[in-house]
Design a protein around this motif. Structure first.
Motif, short mmCIF file in Angstrom:
data_model
loop_
_atom_site.label_atom_id
_atom_site.label_comp_id
_atom_site.label_asym_id
_atom_site.label_seq_id
_atom_site.Cartn_x
_atom_site.Cartn_y
_atom_site.Cartn_z
N THR A 272 103.48 104.07 68.55
CA THR A 272 102.38 103.48 69.31
C THR A 272 102.69 103.68 70.79
N VAL A 273 101.77 104.31 71.51
CA VAL A 273 102.03 104.71 72.89
C VAL A 273 101.12 103.93 73.83
N ASP A 274 101.72 103.16 74.74
CA ASP A 274 100.99 102.43 75.78
C ASP A 274 101.10 103.18 77.09
N MET A 275 99.97 103.32 77.79
CA MET A 275 99.96 104.03 79.06
C MET A 275 98.98 103.36 80.01
N ASN B 12 97.81 117.65 70.81
CA ASN B 12 98.45 118.93 70.49
C ASN B 12 99.42 119.33 71.59
N GLN B 13 99.03 119.05 72.84
CA GLN B 13 99.89 119.33 73.99
C GLN B 13 100.63 118.08 74.48
N HIS B 14 100.33 116.94 73.86
CA HIS B 14 100.98 115.66 74.20
C HIS B 14 100.71 115.29 75.66
N ILE B 15 99.44 115.29 76.02
CA ILE B 15 99.03 114.99 77.40
C ILE B 15 97.89 113.98 77.38
N VAL B 16 98.00 112.97 78.22
CA VAL B 16 96.93 111.99 78.44
C VAL B 16 96.71 111.88 79.95
N VAL B 17 95.45 111.96 80.38
CA VAL B 17 95.13 111.91 81.81
C VAL B 17 94.15 110.76 82.07
N PHE B 18 94.43 109.97 83.10
CA PHE B 18 93.54 108.91 83.55
C PHE B 18 92.73 109.39 84.75
N SER C 166 107.32 112.51 80.67
CA SER C 166 107.23 111.23 81.37
C SER C 166 107.03 110.05 80.43
N LYS C 167 106.56 110.31 79.22
CA LYS C 167 106.37 109.27 78.20
C LYS C 167 106.96 109.84 76.91
#
Length: 365
Positions: A240-243, A266-272, A286-287
């Motif tokens: 479970t990943v919190d960002m 797939n690339q393991h990237i989340v952008v805000f 970074s995470k």
């Protein structure tokens, strides 16, 4: 992924470099100006660029790029109108203007194909206590009062209020929410997804202003954390990943703000994104636990599918199975106090240009 603020700056710098190159060539001299200089190509390009500028708006292009392109056209017109301009100067300007035109066209905000919209709520109307979405997988949300076990009888259904533009938004308070019961979990559980929404919260210092959620932290959720920070959680096959976007005050009391989160597992990237601008990118470096693929739908102890929720994180009968008690008060209950408008859920990782276009098209005028 392109950051359009950076691309706008790069565009301006590119045009500045082109101007310096032209000035250097002009100082070196060249062909003597005479009536035999052929300006046909430059003139045609100027006409084409003028037409582009006439139709360019800040809904479609970054404002800085419009200004920079306009200045490039002005420089080209100065050479066209200069009776002493040499052929080499005219040719160089034509080449620079062609480059400026191509760069400008490439900076246009990107539209989102209809096929990428899973569900979009504009919250314009309520029909029989329901609000319907559009999209490839349209769903219907049912207005629900907050749980009487938490709020007593002092609650009611969500209501319509003035939206971010000229239309309506839906307002939540005292634990009420919108519940989508009839949906296919597979439609909302993919490795590539995005969420876009306008929100106006009453109190941005609260840590549990939940905007939209699927099985709370057991699948995914988007909320506003304390200190006005957008906060996103996703459950993967690994963890479970919190960002959050790590920018205090991104959301302020009583002000509309556009939030977007894009996810590529797939690339393991989340952008805000906040108001169309990328504010934080998370990856597996970074995470560290941002790995794995999207988890399957959560299985509730109630042995039924829980609703997809707007304005809350869970339903009372599910929460009643938990062994911890901090949620058992109105202040602790995970629900939104504020308004939501233009909520979109997408089956793709939106680009920076697509997020910027959403913001530009939906922002208040």
């Amino acid at each position: 992924m392109k950051n359009f603020m950076k691309s706008a700056t790069a565009f301006v710098l590119m045009l500045g470099a082109a101007a310096m190159l032209f000035t250097a060539c002009e100082k070196k001299g060249g062909d003597n100006g005479n009536g035999d200089v052929d300006k046909t190509k430059l003139e045609a390009l100027i006409i084409e660029c003028d037409a582009l500028l006439d139709g360019a708006t800040t809904d479609e292009y970054p404002e800085a790029n419009i200004e920079a392109f306009s200045n490039a056209v002005k420089d080209a017109k100065a050479i066209r109108d200069n009776l002493n301009a040499t052929q080499s100067q005219v040719d160089l300007m034509a080449n620079n203007l062609e480059l400026a035109k191509n760069t400008f066209v490439g900076s246009r905000y990107e539209s989102i194909p209809d096929s990428n919209i899973i569900a979009f709520f504009d919250f314009e109307t309520i029909n029989d206590n329901t609000i319907a979405s559009t999209g490839t997988k349209p769903v219907v949300g049912v207005l629900q009062a907050g749980p009487a076990e938490i709020f007593g009888t002092d609650t009611g259904l969500p209501t319509l209020v003035d939206g971010v533009g000229e239309g309506n938004a839906v307002y939540f308070s005292k634990g009420n929410y919108l519940a989508v019961e009839d949906y296919n979990p597979a439609d909302f559980l993919m490795n590539n997804m995005s969420w876009s929404v306008w929100v106006k919260v009453d109190d941005a210092s609260r840590a549990n202003n939940y905007i939209v959620s699927l099985n709370y932290w057991n699948n995914w959720k988007l909320n506003v954390e304390n200190n006005g920070k957008p906060f996103f959680t996703v459950k993967t096959t690994t963890s479970t990943v919190d960002m959050d976007n790590e920018a205090v005050g991104s959301v302020k009391d009583g002000e509309w703000v556009h939030l977007a989160v894009t996810m590529d597992l797939n690339q393991h990237i989340v952008v805000f994104y906040v108001n169309g601008i990328a504010t934080k990118t998370w990856d597996a470096t970074s995470k560290e636990n941002l790995t794995g693929s999207i988890a399957t739908a959560y299985t509730s102890p109630l042995e039924r599918q829980l609703p997809l929720l707007i304005g809350a994180a869970t339903v009372y009968d599910e929460a009643a199975t938990w062994t911890w008690d901090s949620w058992k008060t109105p202040d602790g209950w995970d629900s939104l106090r504020g308004a939501v408008d233009n909520l979109g859920i997408y089956n793709t990782t939106l680009t920076a240009g697509q997020v910027a276009r959403l913001y530009q098209m939906q922002k208040p005028r």
